[in-house]
Design a protein around this motif. Structure first.
Motif, PDB file in Angstrom:
ATOM      1  N   LYS A   1       0.827  -1.253   0.065  1.00 32.64           N
ATOM      2  CA  LYS A   1      -0.054   0.030  -0.070  1.00 32.64           C
ATOM      3  C   LYS A   1       1.055   1.251  -0.074  1.00 32.64           C
ATOM      4  CE  LYS A   1      -3.882   2.561   0.711  1.00 32.64           C
ATOM      5  NZ  LYS A   1      -4.872   2.306   1.799  1.00 32.64           N
ATOM      6  N   PRO A   2       1.799   1.492   0.942  1.00 28.95           N
ATOM      7  CA  PRO A   2       2.726   2.697   0.792  1.00 28.95           C
ATOM      8  C   PRO A   2       3.507   2.903  -0.252  1.00 28.95           C
ATOM      9  CG  PRO A   2       2.979   1.576   2.920  1.00 28.95           C
ATOM     10  CD  PRO A   2       2.316   0.451   2.043  1.00 28.95           C
ATOM     11  N   HIS A   3       3.839   1.611  -1.069  1.00 31.51           N
ATOM     12  CA  HIS A   3       4.578   1.798  -2.509  1.00 31.51           C
ATOM     13  C   HIS A   3       3.489   2.309  -3.542  1.00 31.51           C
ATOM     14  CE1 HIS A   3       6.564  -0.019  -5.904  1.00 31.51           C
ATOM     15  NE2 HIS A   3       7.505   0.865  -5.475  1.00 31.51           N
ATOM     16  N   ALA A   4       2.426   1.716  -3.646  1.00 34.07           N
ATOM     17  CA  ALA A   4       1.465   2.139  -4.539  1.00 34.07           C
ATOM     18  C   ALA A   4       1.183   3.529  -4.323  1.00 34.07           C
ATOM     19  CB  ALA A   4       0.100   1.481  -4.369  1.00 34.07           C
ATOM     20  N   CYS A   5       0.841   4.026  -3.243  1.00 33.51           N
ATOM     21  CA  CYS A   5       0.556   5.519  -2.806  1.00 33.51           C
ATOM     22  C   CYS A   5       1.691   6.305  -3.212  1.00 33.51           C
ATOM     23  CB  CYS A   5       0.226   5.866  -1.430  1.00 33.51           C
ATOM     24  SG  CYS A   5      -1.486   4.970  -0.939  1.00 33.51           S
ATOM     25  N   TRP A   6       2.901   5.928  -3.004  1.00 36.81           N
ATOM     26  CA  TRP A   6       4.206   6.844  -3.351  1.00 36.81           C
ATOM     27  C   TRP A   6       4.288   6.851  -4.946  1.00 36.81           C
ATOM     28  CZ3 TRP A   6       6.636  10.392  -1.750  1.00 36.81           C
ATOM     29  CH2 TRP A   6       8.006  11.028  -2.045  1.00 36.81           C
ATOM     30  N   GLN A   7       3.973   5.893  -5.486  1.00 37.62           N
ATOM     31  CA  GLN A   7       3.931   5.846  -7.101  1.00 37.62           C
ATOM     32  C   GLN A   7       2.949   6.892  -7.708  1.00 37.62           C
ATOM     33  OE1 GLN A   7       4.654   1.814  -9.023  1.00 37.62           O
ATOM     34  NE2 GLN A   7       3.911   1.155  -7.053  1.00 37.62           N
ATOM     35  N   LEU A   8       1.808   6.916  -7.135  1.00 36.78           N
ATOM     36  CA  LEU A   8       0.917   7.817  -7.616  1.00 36.78           C
ATOM     37  C   LEU A   8       1.290   9.194  -7.353  1.00 36.78           C
ATOM     38  CD1 LEU A   8      -2.484   5.824  -6.207  1.00 36.78           C
ATOM     39  CD2 LEU A   8      -1.915   6.599  -8.663  1.00 36.78           C
ATOM     40  N   ALA A   9       1.653   9.428  -6.097  1.00 36.68           N
ATOM     41  CA  ALA A   9       2.084  10.785  -5.481  1.00 36.68           C
ATOM     42  C   ALA A   9       3.311  11.285  -6.514  1.00 36.68           C
ATOM     43  CB  ALA A   9       2.153  10.744  -4.036  1.00 36.68           C
ATOM     44  N   THR A  10       4.381  10.669  -6.798  1.00 41.43           N
ATOM     45  CA  THR A  10       5.299  11.047  -7.626  1.00 41.43           C
ATOM     46  C   THR A  10       5.101  11.111  -9.059  1.00 41.43           C
ATOM     47  OG1 THR A  10       6.233   8.687  -7.460  1.00 41.43           O
ATOM     48  CG2 THR A  10       6.990  10.190  -5.812  1.00 41.43           C
ATOM     49  N   TRP A  11       4.161  10.262  -9.416  1.00 39.95           N
ATOM     50  CA  TRP A  11       3.615  10.305 -10.992  1.00 39.95           C
ATOM     51  C   TRP A  11       2.834  11.745 -11.309  1.00 39.95           C
ATOM     52  CZ3 TRP A  11      -0.224  11.245 -13.947  1.00 39.95           C
ATOM     53  CH2 TRP A  11      -0.266  10.903 -15.447  1.00 39.95           C
ATOM     54  N   VAL A  12       2.051  12.324 -10.225  1.00 41.20           N
ATOM     55  CA  VAL A  12       1.363  13.562 -10.303  1.00 41.20           C
ATOM     56  C   VAL A  12       2.387  14.513 -10.791  1.00 41.20           C
ATOM     57  CG1 VAL A  12      -0.114  15.003  -9.257  1.00 41.20           C
ATOM     58  CG2 VAL A  12      -0.599  12.731  -8.961  1.00 41.20           C
ATOM     59  N   GLY A  13       3.520  14.713 -10.162  1.00 45.27           N
ATOM     60  CA  GLY A  13       4.389  15.962 -10.442  1.00 45.27           C
ATOM     61  C   GLY A  13       3.826  17.234  -9.744  1.00 45.27           C
ATOM     62  N   ASP A  14       4.361  18.506 -10.318  1.00 45.94           N
ATOM     63  CA  ASP A  14       4.155  19.850  -9.863  1.00 45.94           C
ATOM     64  C   ASP A  14       2.833  20.223  -9.659  1.00 45.94           C
ATOM     65  OD1 ASP A  14       6.799  19.644  -8.710  1.00 45.94           O
ATOM     66  OD2 ASP A  14       7.677  20.622 -10.630  1.00 45.94           O
ATOM     67  N   PRO A  15       1.814  19.913 -10.572  1.00 43.76           N
ATOM     68  CA  PRO A  15       0.709  20.791 -10.960  1.00 43.76           C
ATOM     69  C   PRO A  15      -0.047  20.602  -9.876  1.00 43.76           C
ATOM     70  CG  PRO A  15       1.375  19.593 -12.960  1.00 43.76           C
ATOM     71  CD  PRO A  15       2.292  19.094 -11.811  1.00 43.76           C
ATOM     72  N   ALA A  16      -0.273  19.634  -8.899  1.00 42.67           N
ATOM     73  CA  ALA A  16      -1.069  19.499  -8.174  1.00 42.67           C
ATOM     74  C   ALA A  16      -0.789  20.224  -6.740  1.00 42.67           C
ATOM     75  CB  ALA A  16      -1.391  17.991  -7.638  1.00 42.67           C
ATOM     76  N   ASP A  17      -2.096  20.846  -6.216  1.00 45.18           N
ATOM     77  CA  ASP A  17      -1.777  21.613  -4.825  1.00 45.18           C
ATOM     78  C   ASP A  17      -1.947  20.693  -3.570  1.00 45.18           C
ATOM     79  OD1 ASP A  17      -1.332  24.256  -6.330  1.00 45.18           O
ATOM     80  OD2 ASP A  17      -3.163  24.339  -6.847  1.00 45.18           O
ATOM     81  N   ALA A  18      -3.031  19.922  -4.160  1.00 49.74           N
ATOM     82  CA  ALA A  18      -3.572  18.864  -2.914  1.00 49.74           C
ATOM     83  C   ALA A  18      -3.523  17.789  -3.457  1.00 49.74           C
ATOM     84  CB  ALA A  18      -4.718  19.560  -2.264  1.00 49.74           C
ATOM     85  N   LEU A  19      -3.515  16.583  -2.673  1.00 48.61           N
ATOM     86  CA  LEU A  19      -3.378  15.292  -3.097  1.00 48.61           C
ATOM     87  C   LEU A  19      -4.657  14.670  -2.163  1.00 48.61           C
ATOM     88  CD1 LEU A  19       0.136  13.910  -3.222  1.00 48.61           C
ATOM     89  CD2 LEU A  19      -1.177  15.011  -5.025  1.00 48.61           C
ATOM     90  N   VAL A  20      -5.395  13.869  -2.642  1.00 50.13           N
ATOM     91  CA  VAL A  20      -6.681  13.319  -2.205  1.00 50.13           C
ATOM     92  C   VAL A  20      -6.462  11.543  -2.364  1.00 50.13           C
ATOM     93  CG1 VAL A  20      -9.096  12.840  -1.754  1.00 50.13           C
ATOM     94  CG2 VAL A  20      -8.182  15.100  -2.345  1.00 50.13           C
ATOM     95  N   PHE A  21      -6.146  10.793  -1.327  1.00 44.50           N
ATOM     96  CA  PHE A  21      -5.921   9.389  -1.470  1.00 44.50           C
ATOM     97  C   PHE A  21      -7.228   8.905  -1.172  1.00 44.50           C
ATOM     98  CE2 PHE A  21      -1.473  10.785  -0.685  1.00 44.50           C
ATOM     99  CZ  PHE A  21      -0.953  10.118  -1.654  1.00 44.50           C
TER     100      PHE A  21
END
Length: 375
Positions: free
Chosen positions: A111-131
């Motif tokens: 689970k942490p690895h999946a979430c980290w892949q998602l968060a790092t894929w998004v990149g700079d444009p996002a101001d907020a992340l919603v898991f």
């Protein structure tokens, strides 16, 4: 008699704390239409969720009040056709991106690895992340309302607990304990104000974070090997100087966590050992919980049989005080209060059994979840 009075006093104090938490300190994001201008990325990790991801995806596609919304879905090694279901539901919606995950490297849980892949894929444009988890269904303005509450709280991380959908007897016994435990034992106001990482709670089903603060805390890379990655992420945020907040998200989201008793049993078993830490700490906590909430009705019956009606009356008072606390918690979080609260002593006993099972299976290295070892 003295022991019964101690039980009554202890349960009454804790129930009073539940009332204060629920009535004064529990945040309640608006469920009215609200619009935000931030760029928000909703991140959805999936592993073998073909049977239940459709309502979640449809709810994400129906979000309102977030003109700059992106949805990123990660297929984490599914073998049940999850990716095909995602493609069928989202069609050609330009807001949605489906990516394929890679297996976690040594030292990482899934689970942490999946979430980290998602968060790092998004990149700079996002101001907020919603898991969001696949078993969560959001109301149309849930994302906008949750991000609005995050900013209003001045927090780096906000955990709006969804309404837990209960259908079976096992659900009704065990699932309400999630909210009851933190409303009863966690001082919410102190948790928000204190920088102490030990004062942290969060639920990974629906989690909202400021992206910059999330990265300062190390993100999910900082909790790579943690079974309770949601709580540990809150602690990492605090260690990095950020703030966390809990909220009642029952008007924003609903969650059907487990479909049957084996799933529920195994789901709690995989993580309860991590909730309590060292076995001796678990033994102390469980002893206190069983004494306060399971023992009173037993004491009442024993006292009546022994011809001690006064003691029985005090014990019944302790039992009813515990029931009252459970009802307050349920009503504050969109749960079912009556008649489920009457079975609270049994709920606590089942929690004790699940905890013992968790430690037992961990000692034998037999804990796993979705085909991957845990703990």
């Amino acid at each position: 008699m003295i022991a019964a009075l101690v039980l009554l006093l202890g349960v009454t104090v804790l129930t009073a704390h539940t009332v204060v938490n629920a009535g004064r300190w529990l945040r309640r994001p608006t469920d009215r239409p609200v619009e935000i201008s931030e760029t928000v990325a909703v991140l959805l990790p999936l592993r073998d969720e073909a049977d239940r991801v459709t309502p979640c995806l449809r709810a994400l596609l129906a979000q309102r009040g977030v003109p700059r919304l992106r949805v990123v879905v990660l297929d984490d090694g599914s073998v049940d056709g999850t990716a095909e279901v995602v493609r069928a539901v989202v069609a050609d919606d330009p807001r949605v991106t489906l990516i394929t995950g890679v297996n976690p490297p040594p030292g990482w849980l899934g689970k942490p690895h999946a979430c980290w892949q998602l968060a790092t894929w998004v990149g700079d444009p996002a101001d907020a992340l919603v898991f969001v988890d696949a078993d969560v269904v959001l109301e149309p303005y849930a994302v906008a309302a949750a991000v609005t509450e995050l900013r209003a709280a001045g927090a780096t991380l906000l955990s709006p607990y969804p309404r837990i959908v209960v259908r079976t007897v096992a659900d009704r016994l065990v699932q309400p304990l999630l909210q009851w435990l933190w409303l009863t034992f966690l001082p919410l106001r102190a948790m928000e104000r204190s920088p102490r990482p030990s004062l942290a709670a969060a639920g990974g089903q629906f989690l909202v974070v400021d992206r910059a603060g999330y990265l300062r805390a190390g993100g999910h890379a900082a909790v790579a090997d943690k079974v309770l990655e949601d709580i540990e992420l809150g602690r990492a945020v605090k260690r990095a100087g950020g703030r966390i907040a809990l909220a009642d998200g029952s008007r924003l989201a609903s969650c059907r966590m487990y479909e049957d008793w084996p799933q529920l049993r195994d789901g709690y078993t995989k993580s309860l050992w991590a909730s309590f830490g060292h076995p001796s700490a678990a033994a102390v906590v469980l002893t206190v919980l069983l004494a306060l909430y399971t023992a009173p009705p037993l004491v009442a019956v024993a006292a009546l049989l022994a011809g001690a009606p006064t003691v029985a009356g005090v014990a019944v008072g302790a039992y009813l005080a515990g029931v009252a606390g459970r009802m307050v918690s349920a009503r504050a979080t969109g749960g079912r209060a009556w008649p489920d609260a009457l079975g609270h002593p049994v709920s606590v006993a089942v929690l004790g059994w699940l905890t013992l099972r968790s430690y037992h299976l961990r000692k034998r290295r037999r804990l796993s979840w979705r085909g991957r070892p845990v703990g």
